[in-house]
Design a protein around this motif. Structure first.
Motif, PDB file in Angstrom:
ATOM      1  N   VAL A 344      -3.506  -1.057   3.166  1.00 12.70           N
ATOM      2  CA  VAL A 344      -3.657  -0.032   4.206  1.00 12.70           C
ATOM      3  C   VAL A 344      -2.318   0.380   4.802  1.00 12.70           C
ATOM      4  O   VAL A 344      -2.273   1.067   5.820  1.00 12.70           O
ATOM      5  N   ILE A 345      -1.215  -0.016   4.168  1.00 11.84           N
ATOM      6  CA  ILE A 345       0.130   0.380   4.596  1.00 11.84           C
ATOM      7  C   ILE A 345       0.677   1.352   3.560  1.00 11.84           C
ATOM      8  O   ILE A 345       0.712   1.033   2.365  1.00 11.84           O
ATOM      9  N   TRP A 346       1.108   2.514   3.997  1.00 11.47           N
ATOM     10  CA  TRP A 346       1.509   3.571   3.057  1.00 11.47           C
ATOM     11  C   TRP A 346       2.593   3.116   2.103  1.00 11.47           C
ATOM     12  O   TRP A 346       2.512   3.367   0.890  1.00 11.47           O
ATOM     13  N   ALA A 347       3.624   2.471   2.602  1.00 13.09           N
ATOM     14  CA  ALA A 347       4.732   2.033   1.741  1.00 13.09           C
ATOM     15  C   ALA A 347       5.104   0.610   2.118  1.00 13.09           C
ATOM     16  O   ALA A 347       5.930   0.380   2.998  1.00 13.09           O
ATOM     17  N   PRO A 348       4.482  -0.389   1.485  1.00 10.75           N
ATOM     18  CA  PRO A 348       4.725  -1.781   1.859  1.00 10.75           C
ATOM     19  C   PRO A 348       6.185  -2.203   1.655  1.00 10.75           C
ATOM     20  O   PRO A 348       6.923  -1.630   0.838  1.00 10.75           O
ATOM     21  N   VAL A 349       6.588  -3.223   2.421  1.00  9.82           N
ATOM     22  CA  VAL A 349       7.925  -3.806   2.282  1.00  9.82           C
ATOM     23  C   VAL A 349       8.032  -4.470   0.917  1.00  9.82           C
ATOM     24  O   VAL A 349       7.085  -5.074   0.417  1.00  9.82           O
ATOM     25  N   ALA A 350       9.222  -4.356   0.304  1.00 10.85           N
ATOM     26  CA  ALA A 350       9.445  -4.962  -1.009  1.00 10.85           C
ATOM     27  C   ALA A 350       9.189  -6.467  -0.955  1.00 10.85           C
ATOM     28  O   ALA A 350       9.502  -7.129   0.034  1.00 10.85           O
ATOM     29  N   GLU A 351       8.617  -6.992  -2.019  1.00 14.88           N
ATOM     30  CA  GLU A 351       8.372  -8.429  -2.111  1.00 14.88           C
ATOM     31  C   GLU A 351       9.717  -9.159  -2.212  1.00 14.88           C
ATOM     32  O   GLU A 351      10.658  -8.704  -2.861  1.00 14.88           O
ATOM     33  N   THR A 352       9.800 -10.315  -1.543  1.00 16.03           N
ATOM     34  CA  THR A 352      10.996 -11.136  -1.623  1.00 16.03           C
ATOM     35  C   THR A 352      10.643 -12.498  -2.209  1.00 16.03           C
ATOM     36  O   THR A 352       9.478 -12.822  -2.396  1.00 16.03           O
ATOM     37  N   ALA A 353      11.651 -13.301  -2.447  1.00 15.93           N
ATOM     38  CA  ALA A 353      11.425 -14.633  -3.016  1.00 15.93           C
ATOM     39  C   ALA A 353      10.645 -15.482  -2.026  1.00 15.93           C
ATOM     40  O   ALA A 353      10.764 -15.319  -0.809  1.00 15.93           O
ATOM     41  N   PRO A 354       9.832 -16.439  -2.520  1.00 17.89           N
ATOM     42  CA  PRO A 354       9.068 -17.330  -1.635  1.00 17.89           C
ATOM     43  C   PRO A 354       9.977 -18.096  -0.685  1.00 17.89           C
ATOM     44  O   PRO A 354      11.090 -18.409  -1.007  1.00 17.89           O
TER      45      PRO A 354
END
Length: 354
Positions: A344-354
């Protein structure tokens, strides 16, 4: 034969976006309807700065830090706010009476089905009005979100909630008694201070884990997370109110019992949606509570955040008020049936390392 897991397609690929788009269009429609709702009640929509000298002073909230660089090259630490609360209360001190704010906020160390590093917080404040009015607001907003989404029930992972039913109002003390068999108020002294050993003893009797280094706050949180929260907001929404004063750093004590404060949280389908206060306006008491929170943050995480002295000064002229912060993305999730916040977020934040 080894099987290599395939990385999910990015959110911007046409097929993934096509799946997400109905949620996103519903998000826009719900937001537009809420703006109309606020305008009809004489709220002014405000826009607050993201960069602040303090991101907030709650022990277990983690901020993103940056720096402002002056012409001389000198760096001044700044933070992305975890809430627009401090700025909104300054606006109340300036003379605004009813304000609402859709703010992008930022919280580090948070990512999962219900958490995102950047999300939208809907906050609104009513000067000269009690926090009971905010409870009524919550019921109306749940019904409105469902109506705009064209659904009769709110849904999250198979759990349902009827938004047309007025939320149940349940005190934290009653919830501890009902779901854990613990007399919470017996572990809180008349002045609001807490008795760790009494709570630990009650938890052991109830068969709950107690570690030697657990504080009263740790034990309270464990009961809340393990026994209480899993029971809230099913069939109808739940307003969990009258938190212990020790767990309500920005709320004023309840007039009928100083052991508890004017704080409530809203739950639907087992999901926490909102956190509300009858606002504390005693600057000296607020400073004391912030210092306690930062001492706990230093103990647990080895770091602290500065106090916003400007905010503490504003409290001296801020009127009596009530205020609430609602996770707008989560509300959209429940109204649309989405299973993850990034849907439901138009442009999600880029995935980062765990």
């Amino acid at each position: 034969m080894s099987v290599t897991s395939q990385k999910p397609s990015p959110w911007w690929t046409p097929d993934v976006h096509a799946d997400r788009r109905p949620f996103l269009i519903a998000r826009n429609r719900i937001q537009a309807a809420l703006r109309v709702w606020f305008a009809a009640r004489d709220f002014i929509e405000v826009d607050t700065a993201t960069l602040q000298v303090s991101p907030g002073n709650e022990a277990h909230l983690h901020a993103f830090q940056t720096a402002a660089i002056g012409h001389s090259g000198v760096e001044t630490p700044l933070y992305l706010h975890t809430s627009p609360e401090f700025a909104c209360k300054k606006l109340l001190a300036a003379g605004e009476r009813r304000i609402a704010c859709f703010a992008h906020v930022y919280r580090n160390r948070e990512r999962g089905p219900l958490h995102h590093p950047e999300f939208t917080m809907l906050e609104w404040y009513r000067a000269g009005e009690t926090y009971d009015v905010l409870m009524d607001d919550c019921g109306e907003m749940l019904a409105l979100a469902a109506e705009i989404a064209g659904v009769s029930t709110l849904v999250y992972r198979g759990a349902t909630c009827d938004p047309k039913l007025a939320p149940e109002r349940l005190t934290v003390a009653d919830a501890f008694r009902r779901h854990a068999g613990i007399d919470l108020l017996a572990t809180i002294n008349p002045d609001g201070s807490t008795d760790r050993e009494r709570l630990a003893s009650a938890m052991r009797t109830a068969g709950l884990r107690v570690a030697g280094d657990d504080t009263w706050a740790d034990l309270f949180s464990r009961v809340l997370v393990e026994k209480v929260e899993p029971e809230l907001g099913f069939g109808r929404a739940t307003i969990l109110c009258e938190y212990p004063t020790a767990e309500a750093a920005l709320a004023r004590p309840a007039p009928h019992d100083r052991r508890v404060a004017e704080r409530f949280e809203l739950y639907a389908c087992g999901v926490e949606l909102a956190n509300a206060f009858g606002e504390l306006t005693d600057a000296a008491e607020q400073r004391r509570r912030f210092e306690l929170e930062m001492a706990e943050k230093a103990r647990v995480y080895g770091e602290t955040y500065p106090l916003d002295e400007d905010f503490l000064a504003a409290l001296a002229v801020m009127p009596e008020a009530s205020g609430i912060a609602l996770g707008f993305d989560r509300l959209v999730m429940l109204a649309t049936g989405a299973s993850r916040i990034d849907q439901v977020i138009w442009a999600p934040v880029a995935e980062t390392a765990p």
